[in-house]
Design a protein around this motif. Structure first.
Motif, mmCIF file in Angstrom:
data_model
loop_
_atom_site.group_PDB
_atom_site.id
_atom_site.type_symbol
_atom_site.label_atom_id
_atom_site.label_comp_id
_atom_site.label_asym_id
_atom_site.label_seq_id
_atom_site.Cartn_x
_atom_site.Cartn_y
_atom_site.Cartn_z
ATOM 1 N N VAL A 180 0.830 -1.202 0.000
ATOM 2 C CA VAL A 180 0.000 0.000 0.000
ATOM 3 C C VAL A 180 0.867 1.256 0.000
ATOM 4 C CG1 VAL A 180 -1.610 1.380 1.370
ATOM 5 C CG2 VAL A 180 -2.018 -1.052 1.065
ATOM 6 N N SER A 181 1.888 1.289 0.876
ATOM 7 C CA SER A 181 2.749 2.470 0.906
ATOM 8 C C SER A 181 3.532 2.602 -0.390
ATOM 9 C CB SER A 181 3.704 2.396 2.104
ATOM 10 O OG SER A 181 4.539 1.260 2.025
ATOM 11 N N LEU A 182 3.874 1.464 -1.008
ATOM 12 C CA LEU A 182 4.546 1.506 -2.308
ATOM 13 C C LEU A 182 3.661 2.168 -3.349
ATOM 14 C CD1 LEU A 182 6.685 0.685 -4.423
ATOM 15 C CD2 LEU A 182 5.562 -1.545 -4.553
ATOM 16 N N ALA A 183 2.383 1.735 -3.381
ATOM 17 C CA ALA A 183 1.459 2.274 -4.377
ATOM 18 C C ALA A 183 1.165 3.749 -4.130
ATOM 19 C CB ALA A 183 0.159 1.469 -4.367
ATOM 20 N N THR A 184 0.861 4.109 -2.881
ATOM 21 C CA THR A 184 0.528 5.502 -2.594
ATOM 22 C C THR A 184 1.748 6.400 -2.739
ATOM 23 O OG1 THR A 184 0.851 5.085 -0.222
ATOM 24 C CG2 THR A 184 -1.382 4.921 -1.074
ATOM 25 N N GLN A 185 2.941 5.869 -2.445
ATOM 26 C CA GLN A 185 4.148 6.665 -2.618
ATOM 27 C C GLN A 185 4.391 6.967 -4.098
ATOM 28 O OE1 GLN A 185 8.439 5.193 -2.214
ATOM 29 N NE2 GLN A 185 8.124 6.157 -0.234
ATOM 30 N N SER A 186 4.105 6.000 -4.958
ATOM 31 C CA SER A 186 4.276 6.217 -6.395
ATOM 32 C C SER A 186 3.342 7.312 -6.897
ATOM 33 C CB SER A 186 4.008 4.913 -7.162
ATOM 34 O OG SER A 186 4.986 3.946 -6.872
ATOM 35 N N VAL A 187 2.091 7.264 -6.438
ATOM 36 C CA VAL A 187 1.134 8.294 -6.845
ATOM 37 C C VAL A 187 1.544 9.655 -6.273
ATOM 38 C CG1 VAL A 187 -1.265 9.052 -6.702
ATOM 39 C CG2 VAL A 187 -0.746 6.630 -7.042
ATOM 40 N N SER A 188 1.974 9.665 -5.011
ATOM 41 C CA SER A 188 2.394 10.916 -4.391
ATOM 42 C C SER A 188 3.591 11.516 -5.123
ATOM 43 C CB SER A 188 2.736 10.675 -2.920
ATOM 44 O OG SER A 188 3.114 11.876 -2.285
ATOM 45 N N ARG A 189 4.552 10.661 -5.494
ATOM 46 C CA ARG A 189 5.711 11.133 -6.241
ATOM 47 C C ARG A 189 5.290 11.716 -7.590
ATOM 48 N NH1 ARG A 189 11.291 9.884 -6.934
ATOM 49 N NH2 ARG A 189 11.282 9.380 -4.727
ATOM 50 N N LEU A 190 4.371 11.044 -8.248
ATOM 51 C CA LEU A 190 3.883 11.520 -9.535
ATOM 52 C C LEU A 190 3.196 12.871 -9.400
ATOM 53 C CD1 LEU A 190 3.284 10.993 -12.565
ATOM 54 C CD2 LEU A 190 1.209 9.800 -11.833
ATOM 55 N N GLN A 191 2.344 13.010 -8.388
ATOM 56 C CA GLN A 191 1.650 14.279 -8.179
ATOM 57 C C GLN A 191 2.629 15.389 -7.834
ATOM 58 O OE1 GLN A 191 -1.183 13.170 -5.147
ATOM 59 N NE2 GLN A 191 -2.723 12.529 -6.641
ATOM 60 N N GLY A 192 3.699 15.044 -7.100
ATOM 61 C CA GLY A 192 4.723 16.040 -6.789
ATOM 62 C C GLY A 192 5.471 16.509 -8.021
ATOM 63 N N MET A 193 5.653 15.601 -8.986
ATOM 64 C CA MET A 193 6.361 15.945 -10.217
ATOM 65 C C MET A 193 5.619 17.009 -11.023
ATOM 66 S SD MET A 193 7.504 12.093 -11.342
ATOM 67 C CE MET A 193 7.431 12.506 -13.081
ATOM 68 N N VAL A 194 4.292 16.987 -10.962
ATOM 69 C CA VAL A 194 3.502 17.903 -11.789
ATOM 70 C C VAL A 194 2.817 18.981 -10.956
ATOM 71 C CG1 VAL A 194 3.151 16.115 -13.526
ATOM 72 C CG2 VAL A 194 1.480 16.390 -11.691
ATOM 73 N N SER A 195 3.158 19.070 -9.686
ATOM 74 C CA SER A 195 2.515 20.040 -8.808
ATOM 75 C C SER A 195 2.705 21.464 -9.337
ATOM 76 C CB SER A 195 3.095 19.930 -7.396
ATOM 77 O OG SER A 195 2.551 20.913 -6.542
ATOM 78 N N GLY A 196 1.619 22.215 -9.379
ATOM 79 C CA GLY A 196 1.668 23.600 -9.820
ATOM 80 C C GLY A 196 1.650 23.796 -11.323
ATOM 81 N N LEU A 197 1.631 22.715 -12.101
ATOM 82 C CA LEU A 197 1.634 22.811 -13.561
ATOM 83 C C LEU A 197 0.230 22.571 -14.107
ATOM 84 C CD1 LEU A 197 4.898 20.777 -14.304
ATOM 85 C CD2 LEU A 197 4.644 23.259 -14.048
ATOM 86 N N ARG A 198 0.010 23.033 -15.339
ATOM 87 C CA ARG A 198 -1.295 22.871 -15.988
ATOM 88 C C ARG A 198 -1.181 21.852 -17.117
ATOM 89 N NH1 ARG A 198 -3.180 26.787 -18.846
ATOM 90 N NH2 ARG A 198 -1.133 27.686 -19.306
ATOM 91 N N ASN A 199 -2.315 21.288 -17.514
ATOM 92 C CA ASN A 199 -2.325 20.382 -18.657
ATOM 93 C C ASN A 199 -2.457 21.177 -19.951
ATOM 94 O OD1 ASN A 199 -4.944 21.113 -17.909
ATOM 95 N ND2 ASN A 199 -5.852 19.251 -18.756
ATOM 96 N N ALA A 200 -1.501 22.077 -20.126
ATOM 97 C CA ALA A 200 -1.433 22.941 -21.303
ATOM 98 C C ALA A 200 0.005 23.435 -21.433
ATOM 99 C CB ALA A 200 -2.400 24.122 -21.160
#
Length: 636
Positions: free
Chosen positions: A391-411
């Motif tokens: 579970v921590s592996l899965a949620t950490q992967s999602v958290s890392r991904l969200q951190g990579m794109v934090s503050g950016l737009r899909n444009a």
């Protein structure tokens, strides 16, 4: 198992028939299903020698026969199968779940069962693995929020005439888990998704906690040391709020959850479904606030109703009963531990530890909850990160991904838009239209049910797509910045007009997002959806890795694993674009002697000479990728 020969012994047919009759009588099995199971079993027995307990193989034959056909029911029309659950078959045959999955795969091969049936077993196994991991998290989280259900004194018998007593903590424990598995079972897109299932569990715990806190005189169920308790809530002067408190934020903070994901599940799926259960009068209480579930007049009825509804679901769906984790015989039903004394000799495992060991071996064997380990690309791997649970592996992967794109737009950012405008032909409109078209294709396929797996909800599709689009524009900007520096500001029009490059990059972004969410739609699903050839997708992987430093260790390993798949087999299929590239380059396929020096065969060293493969390039940015292939990585 092995094939029979003339000298092989066969089981006593009368003994087999008696064993089958005993199981069928216990299960109240219909005669047609029993006859078909016996015929199939006898046919296999004539060809193969079945090792182990013959009753276990009979269970496999029965399950396969039970899942064929349809049964008319009152109120629900026609349901698949004959309404005999897998759990009942396994209990009658004394076969554990882990043993069943192992034997069922062999039985499928021997019986030449359909691909649809094999995929059903695969989905069932995946759901079992997810549920096992979730239950491991459920126990400690529940003990963190509430009193320990194991510490409760035995309940005294009482007369039926006595008034209904308040629920005990062990009752609440079982009710919470049953409500979770029942709710999960009604969302097919959640059942085998580890991240979504875990957040759905947090929603159930949040609901039960709010009910305990607001229920009259039931704060005694709550652990006073729980860090998510509202201030002074356990004091006699505490005045409960009009609306039930939400502890989702605190649960995510304490137990590896993702707040945005959990609250999305709660608002869009869990609360509407619980409201629906109130509307159907399966749950009794305050329908507006979804409370009073634990009140003495309501709890017994709520507990019975949820269990009754879940039992009906198990019968009609034919899956295993996930309440097995709550039973006193859970160890045996799940993992068949060794028979041991109360005090095992030194060096031996306890029954519980043996189950844990069996489960770990099972997960390691199936590898469905863990990323693959590649043989190449190790120089990209960062220091190993501390991963405690799946579970921590899965949620950490999602958290890392969200951190990579934090503050950016899909444009496109302003800097990327400037690069587009600086081209001799502005590619902005074509790129935006392509992303929109690919996104729509992804949404359609991600939400579409297939024989392999159920379709996901559109909200999930939109969430995954938005993350991929943000990542796409971020990577594209990084690539353009690097290329303009390398080429001293050269016009990027030719590269930005290459359709295959953009489609491959978008596919790679979606693959990373799906991997982060532990999705079953893994490679090559995305390239099949986009109609991409593995040869082209392979070329963009290292471009992607070089351009994004925020990728986690497991994401890099996953992409490297895809590279290996392509290099080992997919690039050499008869319809591969590699052959077209070779023909366009007017080069013949190199022979073994041309790729390896003669000394390689004598010494076994495949790196003693260069593997000069005339691979065509997709664009200037992938030159380093292909130079690496030519210098021996592919040959190794």
């Amino acid at each position: 198992m092995r094939e029979n020969d003339a000298d092989s012994g066969t089981a006593d047919n009368s003994s087999v028939r008696k064993s089958l009759e005993a199981i069928c009588q216990e299960l109240n099995m219909d005669e047609e299903t029993a006859t078909e199971a016996l015929q199939n079993f006898t046919a296999i027995l004539d060809t193969y020698t079945l090792e182990g307990d013959v009753v276990h193989w009979l269970a496999c034959a029965l399950y396969a026969a039970c899942r064929k056909g349809w049964t008319p029911t009152v109120g629900k029309g026609v349901v698949e199968g004959n309404c005999v659950s897998l759990t009942r078959i396994l209990r009658s045959s004394k076969l554990s779940l882990i043993q069943f999955f192992s034997k069922m795969k062999k039985w499928s091969d021997m019986s030449n069962l359909s691909q649809d049936f094999r995929e059903r077993i695969g989905h069932l196994e995946r759901n079992f693995e997810v549920s096992t991991v979730i239950f491991r998290k459920f126990e400690p989280i529940f003990r963190d929020m509430f009193l320990d259900p194991q510490g409760e004194p035995p309940r005294l018998p009482r007369s039926r005439k006595h008034r209904r007593l308040p629920c005990h903590i062990s009752d609440v424990f079982k009710f919470c888990w049953t409500l979770f598995v029942y709710t999960k079972g009604n969302f097919h897109m959640i059942g085998d998704d580890l991240v979504n299932s875990y957040h759905l569990l947090l929603c159930c715990l949040d609901l039960v906690f709010a009910n305990a806190l607001l229920c009259a005189n039931r704060k005694d169920l709550i652990n006073p040391l729980f860090k998510g308790l509202p201030e002074d809530c356990l004091s006699p002067d505490y005045s409960p709020p009009d609306e039930p408190p939400c502890v989702i934020d605190r649960l995510c903070e304490l137990h590896d959850g993702l707040v945005v994901e959990a609250k999305g599940i709660k608002e869009h799926y869990f609360k509407p479904y619980i409201t629906k259960l109130f509307d159907r009068q399966i749950l009794k209480g305050n329908e507006r606030t979804l409370t009073e579930l634990l009140d003495a007049p309501n709890f017994i009825d709520n507990n019975k109703a949820v269990n009754r509804e879940y039992e009906e679901f198990v019968l009609t769906a034919g899956d295993f009963d996930e309440r097995v984790f709550l039973g006193a015989d859970a160890d045996e039903e799940i993992g068949t531990p060794r028979k041991m004394a109360a005090e095992p000799p030194e060096g031996q495992l306890s029954a519980r530890m043996q189950v844990e060991c069996n489960l770990q071996q099972h997960f390691h064997k199936t590898r469905s909850l863990a990323p693959s380990t590649p043989l190449t690309g190790r120089r990209y791997l960062k220091e190993k990160e501390v991963i405690v649970t799946p579970v921590s592996l899965a949620t950490q992967s999602v958290s890392r991904l969200q951190g990579m794109v934090s503050g950016l737009r899909n444009a496109p950012s302003e800097q990327l838009a400037h690069v587009f405008r600086s081209c001799s032909r502005d590619p902005t409109e074509a790129i935006l239209n392509r992303v929109k078209s690919l996104g729509e294709t992804f949404r359609q396929h991600y939400t579409r049910s297939t024989e392999e797996q159920p379709g996901s909800h559109m909200d999930f599709a939109d969430n995954r797509l938005k993350l991929a689009e943000v990542l796409y524009y971020k990577i594209l900007e990084n690539v353009m910045t690097q290329e303009m520096k390398r080429l001293h500001g050269k016009d990027m029009t030719v590269l930005l007009e290459q359709d295959i490059f953009h489609r491959s990059l978008m596919a790679c972004c979606l693959e990373v997002v799906l991997f982060a969410y532990n999705s079953q739609r893994s490679f090559p699903w995305i390239i099949e959806v986009f109609g991409l050839r593995p040869f082209y997708f392979y070329k963009v992987i290292e471009v992607f890795i070089r351009s994004e430093e925020g990728l986690s260790r497991d994401m890099v390993k996953h992409l490297n694993g895809i590279e290996e798949q392509v290099l080992e087999s997919r690039a050499w299929s008869s319809d591969s674009a590699l052959w077209e590239a070779l023909e366009a380059a007017q080069k013949k396929v190199p022979t073994v002697e041309e790729v390896n020096f003669s000394s390689s065969f004598e010494t076994g060293n495949s790196n003693s000479g260069p593997a000069h493969l005339p691979l065509a390039t997709l664009s200037p940015i992938v030159h380093p990728r292909l130079r690496e292939v030519r210098t021996g990585r592919a040959a190794g």
